[in-house]
Motif scaffolding. Sequence first.
Motif, mmCIF file in Angstrom:
data_model
loop_
_atom_site.group_PDB
_atom_site.id
_atom_site.type_symbol
_atom_site.label_atom_id
_atom_site.label_comp_id
_atom_site.label_asym_id
_atom_site.label_seq_id
_atom_site.Cartn_x
_atom_site.Cartn_y
_atom_site.Cartn_z
ATOM 1 N N ALA A 110 74.331 31.479 125.860
ATOM 2 C CA ALA A 110 73.924 30.066 125.791
ATOM 3 C C ALA A 110 72.942 29.735 126.911
ATOM 4 N N LYS A 111 73.183 30.276 128.107
ATOM 5 C CA LYS A 111 72.242 30.052 129.216
ATOM 6 C C LYS A 111 70.896 30.681 128.908
ATOM 7 N N LEU A 112 70.917 31.880 128.337
ATOM 8 C CA LEU A 112 69.679 32.574 127.973
ATOM 9 C C LEU A 112 68.895 31.757 126.942
ATOM 10 N N LEU A 113 69.594 31.216 125.963
ATOM 11 C CA LEU A 113 68.937 30.459 124.896
ATOM 12 C C LEU A 113 68.336 29.147 125.390
ATOM 13 N N SER A 114 68.914 28.600 126.441
ATOM 14 C CA SER A 114 68.386 27.335 126.954
ATOM 15 C C SER A 114 67.369 27.533 128.074
ATOM 16 N N SER A 115 67.102 28.769 128.428
ATOM 17 C CA SER A 115 66.166 29.057 129.510
ATOM 18 C C SER A 115 64.718 28.857 129.057
ATOM 19 N N ILE A 123 61.790 32.171 129.087
ATOM 20 C CA ILE A 123 61.464 33.203 128.096
ATOM 21 C C ILE A 123 61.008 32.560 126.796
ATOM 22 N N THR A 124 60.164 33.257 126.093
ATOM 23 C CA THR A 124 59.608 32.746 124.836
ATOM 24 C C THR A 124 60.638 32.852 123.725
ATOM 25 N N THR A 125 60.352 32.181 122.619
ATOM 26 C CA THR A 125 61.270 32.252 121.473
ATOM 27 C C THR A 125 61.332 33.658 120.903
ATOM 28 N N GLU A 126 60.214 34.387 120.947
ATOM 29 C CA GLU A 126 60.216 35.776 120.465
ATOM 30 C C GLU A 126 61.126 36.638 121.328
ATOM 31 N N GLN A 127 61.078 36.424 122.644
ATOM 32 C CA GLN A 127 61.942 37.172 123.551
ATOM 33 C C GLN A 127 63.409 36.798 123.342
ATOM 34 N N PHE A 161 68.607 38.443 121.516
ATOM 35 C CA PHE A 161 69.766 38.099 120.692
ATOM 36 C C PHE A 161 70.051 39.221 119.692
ATOM 37 N N ILE A 162 69.009 39.721 119.052
ATOM 38 C CA ILE A 162 69.151 40.817 118.087
ATOM 39 C C ILE A 162 69.677 42.065 118.792
ATOM 40 N N ARG A 217 66.918 26.894 117.081
ATOM 41 C CA ARG A 217 68.190 26.570 116.445
ATOM 42 C C ARG A 217 69.242 27.672 116.613
ATOM 43 N N LEU A 218 69.036 28.618 117.498
ATOM 44 C CA LEU A 218 70.014 29.692 117.687
ATOM 45 C C LEU A 218 71.380 29.165 118.120
ATOM 46 N N ALA A 219 71.396 28.087 118.869
ATOM 47 C CA ALA A 219 72.660 27.516 119.332
ATOM 48 C C ALA A 219 73.498 26.949 118.181
ATOM 49 N N LEU A 220 72.873 26.745 117.028
ATOM 50 C CA LEU A 220 73.591 26.210 115.861
ATOM 51 C C LEU A 220 74.339 27.282 115.075
#
Length: 178
Positions: free
Chosen positions: A45-50, A53-57, A62-63, A86-89
Motif C-alpha cells: 500500500a505504501k509502494l502504491l501511494s508513493s 515511482i511511475t505507474t508502469e513501475q 506488483f506483478i 486503481r490498484l488499491a481497489l
Amino acid sequence: MAELSTMARPYAKAAFEHALASSALGEWSQMLATAAAVASQETVAKLLSSPAITTEQQAQKFIDVCGDALNAGGENFIRILAENKRLALLPIISELFEAQKAVQEQSVDVELTTAFALDSESEQRLADVLSKKLNRQVKVSSHEDRSLIGGVVIRAGDLVIDGSVRGRLAKLAEAVNS
C-alpha cells in the motif's frame, strides 16, 4: 465505502465478463484473490501511494510480487489498474467479482453460527434445506458462538435468519419495552 465500490464495479465487471467468455472463472477468481491479498499488505500500500515511482513501475513491481499467480490476462489487468491508479481497489474488485461469480454459478456461501458444534449430518441436512429454499448450491461454513445460548444464526448473502435464543430474547425485550 460506497464510493470505492462504485469505482471498483466497472473493473470487476470487465474482469468477470472476460473470465466468463474465456471459461476461466476459477482461474480469475484465484488471481484476483491473490492480487487482493498483495494489495492489502501495508508495504505494498505504501509502494502504491508513493509518488516517487511511475505507474508502469508500480504495475511491474506488483506483478513481480504476485509471481506465477497471474497469467498474461491478469498481468494486463494489473497494468490497466495501475495506469488508472486503481490498484488499491483490488480487494473490493475481488469481492465484487466473487459476488458475480456466485450469481453465475447459482451458488451462495452460507455462514452458520451456532451455540454448540453441529455434527456433520445435521450440518448437511441444514445445507440441503437451505439449498432447496434458496434454489442455489450452498457452501456451508460454520463456527460456534456460545453467547447465542442456543439455536442458530444463518447468513446467506443479504438474508439473515436469526433462530438463536439470544435473538429471540432481544425481540421479546423489544416488544416488552415498546
